[in-house]
Every structure is written in C-alpha cells, then in structure tokens.
Design a protein around this motif. Structure first.
Motif, PDB file in Angstrom:
ATOM      1  N   ARG A 272      24.588  37.508  39.247  1.00 30.56           N
ATOM      2  CA  ARG A 272      25.842  36.830  39.565  1.00 30.56           C
ATOM      3  C   ARG A 272      27.046  37.616  39.037  1.00 30.56           C
ATOM      4  O   ARG A 272      28.078  37.717  39.713  1.00 30.56           O
ATOM      5  CB  ARG A 272      25.840  35.415  38.991  1.00 30.56           C
ATOM      6  N   TYR A 273      26.916  38.178  37.835  1.00 30.28           N
ATOM      7  CA  TYR A 273      28.045  38.945  37.307  1.00 30.28           C
ATOM      8  C   TYR A 273      28.202  40.283  38.019  1.00 30.28           C
ATOM      9  O   TYR A 273      29.325  40.771  38.193  1.00 30.28           O
ATOM     10  CB  TYR A 273      27.923  39.136  35.801  1.00 30.28           C
TER      11      TYR A 273
ATOM     12  N   GLU B  67      34.280  46.565  37.584  1.00 30.37           N
ATOM     13  CA  GLU B  67      34.516  46.978  38.964  1.00 30.37           C
ATOM     14  C   GLU B  67      34.810  48.476  39.054  1.00 30.37           C
ATOM     15  O   GLU B  67      34.378  49.148  39.986  1.00 30.37           O
ATOM     16  CB  GLU B  67      35.692  46.195  39.548  1.00 30.37           C
TER      17      GLU B  67
ATOM     18  N   ILE C  23      35.451  42.080  33.510  1.00 36.12           N
ATOM     19  CA  ILE C  23      34.892  42.121  34.860  1.00 36.12           C
ATOM     20  C   ILE C  23      35.664  43.125  35.711  1.00 36.12           C
ATOM     21  O   ILE C  23      35.076  43.876  36.495  1.00 36.12           O
ATOM     22  CB  ILE C  23      34.924  40.718  35.508  1.00 36.12           C
ATOM     23  N   ARG C  24      36.984  43.172  35.530  1.00 34.16           N
ATOM     24  CA  ARG C  24      37.797  44.147  36.275  1.00 34.16           C
ATOM     25  C   ARG C  24      37.426  45.569  35.857  1.00 34.16           C
ATOM     26  O   ARG C  24      37.405  46.475  36.707  1.00 34.16           O
ATOM     27  CB  ARG C  24      39.286  43.899  36.011  1.00 34.16           C
TER      28      ARG C  24
ATOM     29  N   GLN D 272      27.685  40.625  41.140  1.00 36.45           N
ATOM     30  CA  GLN D 272      28.376  40.224  42.355  1.00 36.45           C
ATOM     31  C   GLN D 272      29.854  39.974  42.078  1.00 36.45           C
ATOM     32  O   GLN D 272      30.724  40.404  42.848  1.00 36.45           O
ATOM     33  CB  GLN D 272      27.720  38.963  42.943  1.00 36.45           C
ATOM     34  N   LYS D 273      30.171  39.314  40.970  1.00 33.90           N
ATOM     35  CA  LYS D 273      31.573  39.060  40.622  1.00 33.90           C
ATOM     36  C   LYS D 273      32.348  40.363  40.445  1.00 33.90           C
ATOM     37  O   LYS D 273      33.547  40.428  40.731  1.00 33.90           O
ATOM     38  CB  LYS D 273      31.663  38.236  39.332  1.00 33.90           C
ATOM     39  N   ALA D 274      31.655  41.384  39.964  1.00 31.46           N
ATOM     40  CA  ALA D 274      32.293  42.677  39.733  1.00 31.46           C
ATOM     41  C   ALA D 274      32.181  43.606  40.944  1.00 31.46           C
ATOM     42  O   ALA D 274      32.471  44.806  40.837  1.00 31.46           O
ATOM     43  CB  ALA D 274      31.677  43.347  38.504  1.00 31.46           C
ATOM     44  N   SER D 275      31.759  43.052  42.084  1.00 27.24           N
ATOM     45  CA  SER D 275      31.646  43.822  43.336  1.00 27.24           C
ATOM     46  C   SER D 275      30.688  45.009  43.210  1.00 27.24           C
ATOM     47  O   SER D 275      30.886  46.050  43.826  1.00 27.24           O
ATOM     48  CB  SER D 275      33.038  44.310  43.796  1.00 27.24           C
TER      49      SER D 275
ATOM     50  N   SER E 155      29.547  34.360  28.496  1.00 25.88           N
ATOM     51  CA  SER E 155      30.472  34.634  29.593  1.00 25.88           C
ATOM     52  C   SER E 155      31.038  36.043  29.421  1.00 25.88           C
ATOM     53  O   SER E 155      31.023  36.607  28.318  1.00 25.88           O
ATOM     54  CB  SER E 155      31.614  33.616  29.601  1.00 25.88           C
TER      55      SER E 155
ATOM     56  N   GLU F 116      37.448  38.008  31.976  1.00 24.69           N
ATOM     57  CA  GLU F 116      37.922  38.435  33.294  1.00 24.69           C
ATOM     58  C   GLU F 116      38.414  39.882  33.286  1.00 24.69           C
ATOM     59  O   GLU F 116      38.156  40.624  34.222  1.00 24.69           O
ATOM     60  CB  GLU F 116      39.047  37.508  33.768  1.00 24.69           C
TER      61      GLU F 116
END
Length: 410
Positions: A209-210, A177, A173-174, A212-215, A167, A170
């Motif tokens: 998928r990750y 971005e 992930i920010r 996408q999660k991170a735009s 994983s 979070e």
C-alpha cells in the motif's frame, strides 16, 4: 571477548564506541533487540587493526570489520559521511576518518528512528534528530533530504511500516517517489531482499500500500499494480477490486502462517485478474491460466525463490476448483497433488480457506483422507494387471474409499 572488554580497549586509546541502528531503535521501542552493530569515532583504522589483528575485514567502498563479541559475530564500522556522485546505491563517495562525529554518521542514515546511537559504556542515548519521538508516535520520517539518494530506502521504509505497523510521514512519501527513476534500475537482488523481508512482516499489505502511495508499485511489482481497478462481482467481493481482495487475503494468510512462500502464494493467487480485459469485467474467466503467465513474467524479471514460484503456480492453477470439486475421481486426484505441492498440505489449505472463507469437507479432512488412500493394500491388486492398469486399479480403490467415507458423513 566481552563487550565490556572491547569497549575498554577502544576507550584506552582515545576512541569512542556506539551501538547504532536497529538494535537501539528496538530497545527504545520495547521490542527484543537483535544483532548489534557498532560504530567507532576518533580512531584511525591502523590503530584499530593493531588492537584487533584477528578482526576480519569486509566491505569494499568503506571498511567494516567482523569481531566476535559476547559470542556473536558483530559488525564494527568507522563513523563516515557520504556524498552522492553517481547512480544507485554504489554512487557514493565515502569519507571515514577520526574527525567524523557520531552526529555526522547518523545524519547519513535513512530514517530518524534509525538515526539513534547509544554511547558505551555509559549507555547514553545520542538522538540528534529526535528519532525517539518518532518511535513513540509510530512514525517513519526521513532523517534528511538525502533519503532518496539510495533508492532502496523507499522499499525499506514501506517494509518497516509493515513490520512495526507504523505510518510514514507525507513528506517522506514524497521523497520515496523521487526514488522511482533509480529504483527501477537497481539490482534485482536488492529488490528481492526487501520483498522477502516484507513477506514476513506483521501486516505485509502495508508494504504494498505504501509503495502504491509513493507511485512505486507499478515500477517494482507491475503484476500487483495491475490488480488495481480490476473490478469484481460485489456479491462475492464486497471488499472492492482485485487489489483490495489480494491485500485482504494476504493479511488473513499472514495471521495463520509465518511461511513466506505460503504468504507469497496468497499474494499471487489472483494474479491473472490483472490481465483480464476491461470488456470482461467484473468477471475474470480463465484467470487461473493468465495468472501463470503473469507469474512467469515476474519470475523472468527477477528470479523468485524456487519454492515461492512453484507454490504460487500451484495455488494459481488449483485455487478455483479446489473449493468446488464434486466428482470423487477428481477429488482423489487433487488431494494427491496437494500432498506433493511445495507449500505442504496445511499451507495450501490456509490460502484456500482465506480465499473461499470455508473449506469443503474433503479439504477439512484431507490428512485423514490421504492416510486412508495410502492404506490401500497393493497385495490385493490383481496379478494380471500391468503398468498403467495398476495405477488405474489403485485410483479406483481410492475412489471407493472416498465414496464410503463421504456416505458415512450423510
């Protein structure tokens, strides 16, 4: 030269030797480590060159040397720190000297699990950011706020999540971005390198998928992002929209083939659905044609490996009718095309089976049928036939063989 000899010579002049990066991470994770990279501390470059005059220097912004150790060409770098001053991965000023500690060097690295070193010869683990805990918890977490200074680190984090089935935290992930602004301007070679490595991971869908999660997906791979929200008939696709379907097929194919070109074809097989007008949804009539357009746009933006591009184009064009053909002549023609496709017969069939769930009988027996087609004796061809007539005669003979074989199965 052995590692023991190498370390001894460095230590004799007051230097320190550490193994760093992926080798240490994999060792702690219980995986088979690959290439060793070494970092030296408390040593001047001039002294190193005196000790190892045959070492080959590579790298421009900071010195890295190649030395054969235990039969392998290994990278030897000097501990360094970095400061962001420009754009992209080249926008760093680098300091490397004998005063830079191993902790300083580890601090500049991307994730905590990659910021671990092993001191030699004692084999002492140096883990100032508790990366070993992340490995135990199967977590990818940025080492520091400097993570986003090299934008491709965002792709690397997503790729390593797919590689290890980890994983991503979070807060990381920010930070991913924040890489978007610079990432879209990075050299396509760096983007392709991460994509190529992602395509051979255990669960490649995790990579996308990750992102996408991170735009980031729409910035890097807009053709894949366009599949999100493109609805499909629930009767045939209970898994969800075109993106969910593509991720499902990608992972199914990854379980059957390690060939990145075959996996890429699976990723692209429904690429045209991203171009389907909203008014047509949930149907995607003609997506075999629009898929070729989308693939060409992708290739124009970043040059894809030729086999990837050609294999994906063939699957896009043929994947719908491959599972539905009934006329013997068309089946013969398709089987002969499949025989020559860049992915090979088995690669093509793996994608079709994943997408259609069941292969039609003629694809299940494709190797036998192709052998049967090539058994036609050209000596029996009427002597008066010329040019195209000979090809038509050969095709007719193969159709007869297919009909005879099909009737024997009834």
């Amino acid at each position: 030269m052995t590692e023991e000899q190498f370390v001894k010579r460095i230590r004799e002049v007051g230097g320190e030797v550490y193994i760093v990066g992926g080798w240490v991470r994999d060792k702690l994770a219980g995986n088979t480590p690959k290439d060793k990279d070494y970092v030296l501390c408390h040593m001047k470059e001039e002294c190193f060159c005196t000790l190892f005059p045959l070492a080959k220097k590579v790298g421009k912004s900071f010195p890295v040397y190649l030395i054969e150790i235990d039969g392998n060409n290994c990278e030897i770098a000097f501990a360094r720190t970095e400061k962001k001053q420009g754009h992209g991965y080249k926008g760093f000023s680098v300091v490397y000297n004998e005063d830079v500690s191993i902790e300083d060097d580890l601090f500049r690295r991307d994730s905590r699990m990659n910021s671990i070193a092993m001191k030699l010869p004692e084999k002492i683990i140096v883990d100032p950011f508790h990366g070993s805990e992340d490995i135990k918890n199967k977590l990818i977490c940025a080492t520091s706020e400097h993570f986003s200074e090299d934008p491709v680190r965002a792709m690397r984090a997503a790729r390593q999540a797919a590689e290890f089935n980890f994983s991503i935290a979070e807060n990381t992930i920010r930070q991913m971005e924040k890489c978007g602004c610079e990432l879209k301007n990075e050299p396509t070679e760096r983007i392709m390198n991460e994509l190529a490595r992602a395509m051979v991971t255990k669960i490649p869908s995790i990579f996308f998928r990750y992102l996408q999660k991170a735009s980031l997906l729409s910035l890097i791979f807009p053709e894949i992002a366009a599949l999100i929200g493109q609805t499909q008939p629930l009767l045939f696709h209970p898994e969800g929209d075109s993106f969910e379907h593509t991720m499902l097929i990608l992972d199914l194919v990854a379980q059957k083939s390690t060939d990145p070109a075959v996996r890429f074809a699976a990723l692209c097989h429904d690429l045209g659905k991203g171009l389907t007008p909203k008014a047509m949804l949930p149907h995607h009539y003609g997506h075999e044609k629009t898929g070729i357009t989308a693939l060409a746009q992708w290739n124009q933006r970043m040059t894809l490996p030729a086999r990837w591009y050609q294999g994906a184009a063939f699957v896009i064009k043929e994947h719908m009718r491959a599972a539905r053909l009934a006329k013997p002549g068309k089946i013969v023609d398709l089987l002969l095309k499949i025989e020559k496709n860049p992915l090979g017969v088995d690669g093509f069939c793996i994608v079709i089976k994943a997408d259609s769930k069941v292969l039609p009988i003629y694809l299940q027996r494709i190797h036998f049928l192709l052998k049967l087609f090539h058994s036609v004796d050209m000596k029996e061809c009427p002597i008066e036939l010329k040019g195209r007539e000979i090809a038509n005669w050969l095709r007719s003979q193969r159709i007869v063989l297919l009909k005879e074989y099909s009737s024997s199965l009834l």
